[in-house]
Motif scaffolding. Structure first.
Motif, PDB file in Angstrom:
ATOM      1  N   VAL A 104      43.286  39.677  34.086  1.00  0.00           N
ATOM      2  CA  VAL A 104      43.052  40.189  35.435  1.00  0.00           C
ATOM      3  C   VAL A 104      44.123  41.211  35.761  1.00  0.00           C
ATOM      4  N   TYR A 105      43.682  42.394  36.203  1.00  0.00           N
ATOM      5  CA  TYR A 105      44.611  43.392  36.721  1.00  0.00           C
ATOM      6  C   TYR A 105      44.757  43.162  38.221  1.00  0.00           C
ATOM      7  N   ILE A 106      45.994  43.055  38.675  1.00  0.00           N
ATOM      8  CA  ILE A 106      46.230  42.902  40.113  1.00  0.00           C
ATOM      9  C   ILE A 106      46.180  44.290  40.741  1.00  0.00           C
ATOM     10  N   ILE A 107      45.010  44.644  41.197  1.00  0.00           N
ATOM     11  CA  ILE A 107      44.769  45.969  41.772  1.00  0.00           C
ATOM     12  C   ILE A 107      43.575  45.861  42.716  1.00  0.00           C
ATOM     13  N   LYS A 108      43.629  46.561  43.832  1.00  0.00           N
ATOM     14  CA  LYS A 108      42.610  46.389  44.863  1.00  0.00           C
ATOM     15  C   LYS A 108      41.283  47.057  44.520  1.00  0.00           C
ATOM     16  N   ASP A 109      41.265  47.909  43.509  1.00  0.00           N
ATOM     17  CA  ASP A 109      40.019  48.585  43.135  1.00  0.00           C
ATOM     18  C   ASP A 109      38.959  47.569  42.724  1.00  0.00           C
ATOM     19  N   VAL A 110      37.705  47.924  42.967  1.00  0.00           N
ATOM     20  CA  VAL A 110      36.570  47.061  42.629  1.00  0.00           C
ATOM     21  C   VAL A 110      36.009  47.537  41.298  1.00  0.00           C
ATOM     22  N   ASN A 111      36.376  46.856  40.216  1.00  0.00           N
ATOM     23  CA  ASN A 111      35.962  47.330  38.901  1.00  0.00           C
ATOM     24  C   ASN A 111      36.157  46.238  37.858  1.00  0.00           C
ATOM     25  N   ALA A 112      35.562  46.448  36.712  1.00  0.00           N
ATOM     26  CA  ALA A 112      35.752  45.606  35.526  1.00  0.00           C
ATOM     27  C   ALA A 112      35.296  46.441  34.344  1.00  0.00           C
ATOM     28  N   PHE A 113      35.853  46.175  33.171  1.00  0.00           N
ATOM     29  CA  PHE A 113      35.385  46.876  31.989  1.00  0.00           C
ATOM     30  C   PHE A 113      35.608  46.003  30.762  1.00  0.00           C
ATOM     31  N   ALA A 114      34.872  46.299  29.719  1.00  0.00           N
ATOM     32  CA  ALA A 114      35.035  45.609  28.433  1.00  0.00           C
ATOM     33  C   ALA A 114      35.009  46.662  27.334  1.00  0.00           C
ATOM     34  N   THR A 115      35.741  46.413  26.261  1.00  0.00           N
ATOM     35  CA  THR A 115      35.858  47.399  25.201  1.00  0.00           C
ATOM     36  C   THR A 115      35.370  46.846  23.867  1.00  0.00           C
ATOM     37  N   ALA A 116      35.281  47.728  22.894  1.00  0.00           N
ATOM     38  CA  ALA A 116      34.631  47.398  21.624  1.00  0.00           C
ATOM     39  C   ALA A 116      35.331  46.302  20.836  1.00  0.00           C
ATOM     40  N   ASP A 117      36.579  45.988  21.171  1.00  0.00           N
ATOM     41  CA  ASP A 117      37.280  44.915  20.469  1.00  0.00           C
ATOM     42  C   ASP A 117      37.062  43.559  21.151  1.00  0.00           C
ATOM     43  N   GLY A 118      36.289  43.562  22.251  1.00  0.00           N
ATOM     44  CA  GLY A 118      36.027  42.321  22.976  1.00  0.00           C
ATOM     45  C   GLY A 118      36.982  42.061  24.121  1.00  0.00           C
ATOM     46  N   SER A 119      37.806  43.048  24.469  1.00  0.00           N
ATOM     47  CA  SER A 119      38.715  42.898  25.609  1.00  0.00           C
ATOM     48  C   SER A 119      37.934  43.036  26.915  1.00  0.00           C
ATOM     49  N   VAL A 120      38.106  42.080  27.803  1.00  0.00           N
ATOM     50  CA  VAL A 120      37.461  42.112  29.116  1.00  0.00           C
ATOM     51  C   VAL A 120      38.565  42.166  30.166  1.00  0.00           C
ATOM     52  N   ARG A 121      38.514  43.158  31.020  1.00  0.00           N
ATOM     53  CA  ARG A 121      39.520  43.303  32.068  1.00  0.00           C
ATOM     54  C   ARG A 121      38.824  43.338  33.422  1.00  0.00           C
ATOM     55  N   VAL A 140      28.682  40.471  36.712  1.00  0.00           N
ATOM     56  CA  VAL A 140      29.374  41.720  36.393  1.00  0.00           C
ATOM     57  C   VAL A 140      30.025  41.629  35.015  1.00  0.00           C
ATOM     58  N   ILE A 141      30.663  40.486  34.725  1.00  0.00           N
ATOM     59  CA  ILE A 141      31.280  40.312  33.408  1.00  0.00           C
ATOM     60  C   ILE A 141      30.212  40.318  32.321  1.00  0.00           C
TER      61      ILE A 141
END
Length: 287
Positions: free
Chosen positions: A95-112, A129-130
């Motif tokens: 989890v990124y502590i940031i007020k923006d409304v977002n999420a992303f996942a990358t080709a290595d399987g990282s989910v943020r 969303v995840i």
């Protein structure tokens, strides 16, 4: 051979002029022509995963990340912790502590996941969303996105490998690729397919599929509110949020599962900590 020679000349001219005269501009068509020359190099799933991993590490270093005992991380672990393996991937999440409304996942399987997103969605909506982001990974959209980002950076910085393998990039180059991953604009078809993946993920695992309609409705309402500029930019490559909500509702109706979704307040179970107490012995001396 002739075609390769022409491409080599174009690359030499492009990089030579761009470094000697900062005033020279190249339009998108010319840049696109050069990029096509980099399209043929080998870029495997393993390359995508490796490049994604180092790029994500770079992004992680630039954000405040929730620790293991942070309520955000406790909640995300409760929601997503059981789905770290599947579809041929091992997923890791933060989890990124940031007020923006977002999420992303990358080709290595990282989910943020951004804490701002967790603030406005309940557990089921967040899992939609995840699941959507997981869909991009499983459908190879994330691989294609990082390949495109690499090609662009390789072209601009002149790091394209003549051995047709992925070249080593500097920290600044990885930072640019990382930013491109967060802001990657998938096609509308890819976005719709990722929405379908999320719906099926919810259905397969016994969750309320109506949370999909609710999650997209929340984004639609936000696009009309005070954060409209940010949400509009973030969702610019996605189908309209209202349209996505309607599509999710129709899927649930066709499956005989539709019912109005009731947004739930997020409940975070606090970590139990054991407090060790010591009793001090007192001794009395005999007089």
């Amino acid at each position: 051979m002739k075609r390769k020679s022409i491409l080599l000349v174009v690359l030499i001219v492009f990089f030579g002029f761009s470094k000697t005269n900062a005033q020279i501009k190249f339009d998108d068509k010319m840049i696109g022509a050069v990029q096509k020359g980099l399209a043929g190099f080998t870029f495997t799933d393993a390359d995508a995963a490796k490049l994604s991993k180092v790029s994500v590490d770079k992004i992680d270093s630039e954000h405040i990340i929730a620790g293991a005992t942070d309520p955000y991380m406790i909640r995300l672990n409760k929601i997503f912790g059981k789905y770290t393996t599947g579809y041929g991937y091992t997923f890791n999440y933060k989890v990124y502590i940031i007020k923006d409304v977002n999420a992303f996942a990358t080709a290595d399987g990282s989910v943020r996941v951004f804490s701002g997103l967790m603030d406005i969605m309940d557990d089921n909506e967040l899992l939609v969303v995840i699941g959507h982001e997981m869909g991009h990974v499983v459908n190879h959209d994330s691989r294609d996105a990082i390949k495109a980002a690499y090609q662009k950076e390789a072209m601009i910085e002149g790091v394209a490998s003549q051995s047709k393998t992925v070249a080593t990039l500097t920290g600044s180059e990885l930072g640019k690729i990382g930013s491109a991953m967060i802001d990657s604009k998938h096609s509308r078809r890819q976005e719709s397919e990722a929405d379908l993946f999320a719906y099926n993920f919810m259905k397969k695992n016994g969750y309320d599929v109506n949370a999909a309609e609710s999650a997209f409705s929340i984004l639609a309402k936000m696009s009309e509110g005070t954060q409209s500029d940010f949400i509009t930019r973030m969702m610019s490559s996605h189908p309209d949020s209202k349209e996505r909500a309607e599509t999710a509702m129709k899927r649930a109706q066709m499956d005989g599962l539709y019912k109005p979704y009731v947004h739930q307040a997020a409940v975070v179970t606090p970590v139990k900590t054991s407090v060790k107490t010591t009793t001090k012995k007192t001794t009395t001396k005999k007089k």
